[in-house]
Design an enzyme around this catalytic site. Structure first.
Site, PDB file in Angstrom:
ATOM      1  N   LYS A 115      29.748  19.063  30.867  1.00 24.31           N
ATOM      2  CA  LYS A 115      29.190  18.956  29.643  1.00 24.31           C
ATOM      3  C   LYS A 115      30.021  20.127  28.952  1.00 24.31           C
ATOM      4  CE  LYS A 115      25.020  21.553  30.606  1.00 24.31           C
ATOM      5  NZ  LYS A 115      23.540  21.713  30.549  1.00 24.31           N
TER       6      LYS A 115
ATOM      7  N   TYR B 232      40.735  43.778   8.888  1.00 25.79           N
ATOM      8  CA  TYR B 232      39.765  43.972   7.820  1.00 25.79           C
ATOM      9  C   TYR B 232      38.781  45.179   8.195  1.00 25.79           C
ATOM     10  CZ  TYR B 232      40.798  39.156   6.145  1.00 25.79           C
ATOM     11  OH  TYR B 232      41.501  38.113   5.602  1.00 25.79           O
TER      12      TYR B 232
END
Length: 364
Positions: free
Chosen positions: A37, A257
């Site tokens: 999964k 940034y």
């Protein structure tokens, strides 16, 4: 322009090594159910299904949803859907797909559909022993099983539970394990036999002393190379990219940034075409490093959506050079190490966060 700037390789030999390791632990007559999964724990649903199909020691595949089971129908091995069905179960008829059930109401839906198609749905009954997620409460388990046995189009193929804290709370783990065994004893007293009995995960397989009647072992992280026995396992993923640009910036320059990194010298930087959109997490900013030609280069500045900046001042690197950002043989930057560096508690978060659109390639 590079044809594939960023891609992931999945090692077949490492996966097979891990499967052999767990097969030796659980014994030759017991089943390994590979949990794939979460897009195969980030390794690729289809790629992992193919590796499982080709591995003689993998008996069953486990997914979270029916849509995932239907997507890997090229794998001939049984698939167990661990969660509730997210699409019409009619699509699963005669496709060797097993379902979790935890209530008579949910099971009745399968029974009604099976009656219309003259088909018995194989199901695994889930018991909630303390995780408080899916599962019938332990106190109501035997009643539910008796009810299910009256449904003509339901085949009870398994019974299982799941640990809540097998890696951190051995006392509660044993409490859950004992609850589950009590239910199995009650079933025995009621002459109810079930083929597949399971309550496992990677950690529990080597920490819980299982009774001989446990014959089905769900394994997730361990098959991908992560677990308490990591020194004997091999991580199967290597995530690679390439340098797209190089520039030299002055001392005292801010990088990326928010001005969270400033150079202290004339610095040669390289740009990588990956960022937090790709799953190279924001929390890696200023903390992790990458491998270029056998040398480690630090990630500097804030990781952007699609760009990561590294310091290559002390490395002979060029535009187009391959960069390993996760994994590699004897690597200091496998998913476990990156999780530790970034103070991420669960390595699965690193792996499953990788963008599913990035190409995964199986290698020998």
């Amino acid at each position: 322009m590079l044809k594939e700037q960023t891609y992931i390789t999945i090692s077949k030999s490492a996966f097979n090594h891990n499967a052999v390791f767990y097969k030796h632990i659980i014994g030759p007559s017991n089943k390994i159910a590979a949990v794939i999964k979460g897009n195969g724990y980030g390794h690729g649903l289809h790629q992992m299904a193919l590796l499982c199909k080709e591995n003689e020691y993998i008996n069953v595949l486990c997914v979270a949803q029916l849509s995932q089971a239907l997507a890997i129908q090229n794998c001939s091995k049984p698939t167990l859907v661990l969660g509730y069905s997210d699409t019409n179960p009619e699509l699963a008829i005669k496709k060797n797909i097993h379902f979790m059930v935890d209530s008579i109401e949910y099971a009745q839906q399968f029974n009604d559909l099976g009656k219309r198609h003259s088909y018995q749905f194989p199901v695994h009954v889930k018991i909630d022993t303390g995780l408080s997620r899916m599962g019938v409460l332990a106190s109501q388990a035997v009643v539910l099983l008796k009810q299910l046995r009256k449904l003509d189009y339901i085949q009870i193929s398994g019974i299982f539970s799941h640990f809540a804290a097998s890696d951190s709370n051995p006392e509660f783990t044993m409490h859950q394990y004992n609850q589950f065994n009590t239910i199995l004893e009650e079933l025995k007293d009621n002459n109810i036999t079930i083929e597949n009995i399971h309550m496992s995960n990677t950690v529990a397989i080597t920490s819980v002393h299982y009774q001989p009647y446990f014959n089905f072992f769900r394994i997730g992280a361990g098959l991908y190379g992560f677990g308490p026995e990591s020194s004997q396992l091999r991580p199967i993923m290597t995530w690679k990219t390439h340098i797209t640009a190089i520039k030299i910036i002055p001392a005292n320059s801010y990088v990326s940034y928010a001005c969270i990194y400033q150079t202290t010298r004339i610095t040669r930087i390289a740009l990588l075409p990956i960022g937090y959109y790709d799953g190279y997490q924001f929390r890696f900013s200023n903390k992790t490093f990458v491998n270029i030609n056998g040398f480690y280069a630090p990630v500097i500045g804030r990781i952007a959506m699609n760009v990561t900046i590294i310091d290559i001042t002390d490395i002979d690197a060029h535009i187009g050079d391959e960069v390993i950002i996760l994994g590699g043989e004897h690597s200091r930057i496998d998913a476990h190490n990156l999780a530790q560096i970034a103070e991420i508690k669960n390595v699965r978060e690193v792996l499953t966060g990788i963008n599913p659109e990035i190409q995964r390639i199986i290698i020998e």
